[in-house]
Write a protein that holds these residues in place. Structure first.
Motif, mmCIF file in Angstrom:
data_model
loop_
_atom_site.group_PDB
_atom_site.id
_atom_site.type_symbol
_atom_site.label_atom_id
_atom_site.label_comp_id
_atom_site.label_asym_id
_atom_site.label_seq_id
_atom_site.Cartn_x
_atom_site.Cartn_y
_atom_site.Cartn_z
ATOM 1 N N GLU A 10 0.962 -1.219 0.175
ATOM 2 C CA GLU A 10 -0.040 0.000 0.047
ATOM 3 C C GLU A 10 0.896 1.252 0.158
ATOM 4 N N GLU A 11 0.867 2.037 -0.970
ATOM 5 C CA GLU A 11 1.686 3.165 -1.260
ATOM 6 C C GLU A 11 1.254 4.303 -0.112
ATOM 7 N N GLY A 12 2.178 4.999 0.259
ATOM 8 C CA GLY A 12 2.013 6.124 1.073
ATOM 9 C C GLY A 12 2.728 5.895 2.286
ATOM 10 N N PRO A 28 -10.213 -6.218 3.905
ATOM 11 C CA PRO A 28 -10.524 -7.213 2.825
ATOM 12 C C PRO A 28 -10.652 -6.314 1.621
ATOM 13 N N SER A 29 -10.668 -4.950 1.657
ATOM 14 C CA SER A 29 -10.853 -4.244 0.279
ATOM 15 C C SER A 29 -9.408 -4.416 -0.380
ATOM 16 N N ARG A 30 -8.271 -4.317 0.415
ATOM 17 C CA ARG A 30 -7.110 -4.279 -0.155
ATOM 18 C C ARG A 30 -6.671 -5.723 -0.620
ATOM 19 N N ARG A 31 -6.992 -6.626 -0.037
ATOM 20 C CA ARG A 31 -6.855 -8.123 -0.551
ATOM 21 C C ARG A 31 -7.437 -8.339 -1.778
ATOM 22 N N SER A 32 -8.694 -7.769 -1.894
ATOM 23 C CA SER A 32 -9.629 -7.711 -3.070
ATOM 24 C C SER A 32 -8.738 -7.100 -4.049
ATOM 25 N N LYS A 33 -8.390 -5.907 -3.726
ATOM 26 C CA LYS A 33 -7.689 -4.787 -4.893
ATOM 27 C C LYS A 33 -6.511 -5.767 -5.284
ATOM 28 N N PHE A 34 -5.521 -6.022 -4.432
ATOM 29 C CA PHE A 34 -4.158 -6.548 -4.664
ATOM 30 C C PHE A 34 -4.460 -8.298 -5.290
ATOM 31 N N LYS A 35 -5.577 -8.623 -5.147
ATOM 32 C CA LYS A 35 -5.638 -10.237 -5.427
ATOM 33 C C LYS A 35 -4.740 -11.106 -4.810
ATOM 34 N N SER A 36 -4.729 -10.655 -3.448
ATOM 35 C CA SER A 36 -3.660 -11.508 -2.636
ATOM 36 C C SER A 36 -4.088 -11.624 -1.163
ATOM 37 N N ASP A 37 -3.532 -12.657 -0.715
ATOM 38 C CA ASP A 37 -4.031 -13.040 0.767
ATOM 39 C C ASP A 37 -2.838 -12.386 1.775
ATOM 40 N N LEU A 38 -2.090 -11.584 1.257
ATOM 41 C CA LEU A 38 -1.235 -10.782 2.203
ATOM 42 C C LEU A 38 -0.730 -9.365 1.307
ATOM 43 N N PHE A 39 -0.483 -8.293 2.194
ATOM 44 C CA PHE A 39 0.057 -7.108 1.550
ATOM 45 C C PHE A 39 0.590 -6.327 2.733
ATOM 46 N N LYS A 47 5.800 -0.743 9.576
ATOM 47 C CA LYS A 47 5.361 -1.604 8.500
ATOM 48 C C LYS A 47 4.673 -2.711 9.224
ATOM 49 N N VAL A 48 3.521 -3.097 8.562
ATOM 50 C CA VAL A 48 2.657 -4.001 8.881
ATOM 51 C C VAL A 48 2.207 -4.998 7.828
ATOM 52 N N VAL A 49 2.332 -6.290 7.876
ATOM 53 C CA VAL A 49 1.854 -7.040 6.847
ATOM 54 C C VAL A 49 0.614 -7.632 7.455
ATOM 55 N N CYS A 50 -0.596 -7.548 6.394
ATOM 56 C CA CYS A 50 -1.939 -7.976 6.703
ATOM 57 C C CYS A 50 -2.122 -9.506 5.990
#
Length: 424
Positions: A10-12, A28-39, A47-50
């Motif tokens: 996530e930029e910023g 959930p919205s970022r997992r959907s946007k990135f099509k990934s189970d982690l970001f 720094k945090v990993v979801c």
């Protein structure tokens, strides 16, 4: 961050404000946007990993990879959990204290909890019959506060239950809040810790004798893994961690009442007395409606998963709400359908409204069993022993940006009466 990592970012500079504004939908919205189970993102300057999904949850609850020490922010400890609470422990200390909590979840104790719950609903409903209208969210807090105290062995004759319930709820309400709402929760916790610490001291000086086997008795005399009594403050904290979660079931009860209102067919099934239908309905309420948005842990030992190197000490958040609505795990996840649980075998990492993993050998919340028991008893009472109307001129919507959330109107009911025994 390892240069080998190729996970989405996530930029910023920081996204704490976005998390507060988006609430349950942030991960959930970022997992959907990135099509990934982690970001990767940045929250509160770090720094945090979801992570999310069934595989993400299984990884998150791997005791060799993750620990809870240092993962719960001080602002959450000072409002929701308390300092040195079970949620902050690992290893032998956690396992030993977890056993303490599990001794309260025996079949006999859970049956007693159900009986007390039924008693308190009956007493409350008889009073509601004299009132023009009732806000269920407000009234259920007081019912469950009485239930929690009686079950835990806390004397309530000299306690005003309404302000006590309000303080317990303030702690829960502080979780996803900033400003006055968070400060209110911190003040409530300080007041409650002082009060229950006083009870522990009274017991240890033999000036009062709680009922043996109750939470109050066990917390007062529990010895840790080093054979030492918990200090009075920690004993009070853990007693609160028995009482507060029971009062917090108010959210699920209110959502359960909303589900009964919006899905008449399930009200009829619960009225039939079919135990399986009650169980399925309760599980779907816990899955479908928002409760805990996410949980945190820190990397214990460096490891690699899905192309990312998790470095020791890194904070990781598990997407609870998103996993409960993952379309790989749940068909039509945003549809309310208790039938999905008819042949459900009970996975440890798919239905995780109160966390995942194993009860006895992990961090899964031991209070989950109490939650299910109280919900089953409460919702059965609402359908089988009470008659009421739900006025249409109220706002039953709830915001996913508010953590925790509940129907805007608090779910107002009118015309309460008790069914005669011949019709129950």
């Amino acid at each position: 961050m390892s240069e080998q990592s190729n996970i989405p970012k996530e930029e910023g500079l920081d996204h704490s404000l976005a998390l507060i504004q988006e609430g349950y939908q942030y991960i959930p919205s970022r997992r959907s946007k990135f099509k990934s189970d982690l970001f990767e993102t940045r929250l509160l300057g770090q720094k945090v990993v979801c992570v999310g999904g069934q595989e993400g949850a299984a990884t998150f609850y791997d005791k060799e990879r993750f620990e809870r020490k240092g993962a719960v922010p001080k602002r959450i400890q000072k409002s929701l959990f308390g300092e040195n609470a079970i949620q902050t422990l690992d290893g032998e200390a956690h396992e030993h204290r977890k056993q303490l909590f599990m001794t309260l979840m025996t079949e006999e104790r859970l049956q007693q909890l159900a009986e007390l719950t039924r008693e308190e609903w009956r007493l409350a409903a008889s009073e509601w019959a004299k009132m023009n209208q009732v806000v269920l969210f407000e009234e259920a807090q007081q019912i469950l506060c009485r239930v929690a105290c009686r079950w835990a062995g806390v004397p309530i004759d000299a306690i005003e239950v309404k302000p006590l319930a309000r303080d317990f709820m303030a702690m829960v309400e502080a979780f996803g809040a900033v400003g006055p709402r968070h400060q209110k929760g911190r003040k409530a916790r300080k007041k409650m810790e002082d009060y229950f610490k006083g009870l522990i001291i009274e017991i240890r000086h033999r000036r009062m004798e709680p009922i043996e086997g109750t939470a109050l008795h066990k917390m007062a005399w529990h010895r840790d893994h080093k054979e030492k009594h918990l200090d009075e403050h920690t004993a009070a904290v853990e007693l609160i961690n028995i009482l507060r979660p029971i009062v917090a079931i108010t959210y699920y009860i209110t959502f359960g009442a909303l589900a009964l209102f919006e899905h008449d067919v399930w009200k009829e099934k619960l009225q039939s007395g079919d135990e399986e239908s009650v169980q399925m309905f309760v599980q779907e309420v816990r899955r479908f409606y928002p409760f805990a948005p996410f949980l945190g842990a820190k990397v214990k030992n460096e490891f690699e998963w899905k192309g990312h190197t998790f470095e020791k000490g890194q904070l990781v958040l598990l997407d609870v709400y998103g996993t409960n609505h993952d379309n790989r795990l749940w068909e039509e996840p945003y549809a309310f359908n208790p039938e999905r649980f008819r042949n459900w075998t009970g996975g440890m990492f798919d239905l995780i409204p109160q966390g995942g993993g194993d009860y006895y050998n992990g961090h899964r919340c031991p209070g989950e069993m109490a939650t299910i028991q109280v919900m089953k008893t409460s919702l059965s009472f609402l359908t089988n022993e009470m008659i009421y109307n739900v006025p249409m001129d109220q706002n039953l919507s709830y915001s996913l940006s508010r953590m925790p959330t509940y129907p805007e109107s608090g779910f107002i009911i009118q015309g309460v009466s008790i069914k005669s025994q011949s019709t129950v």
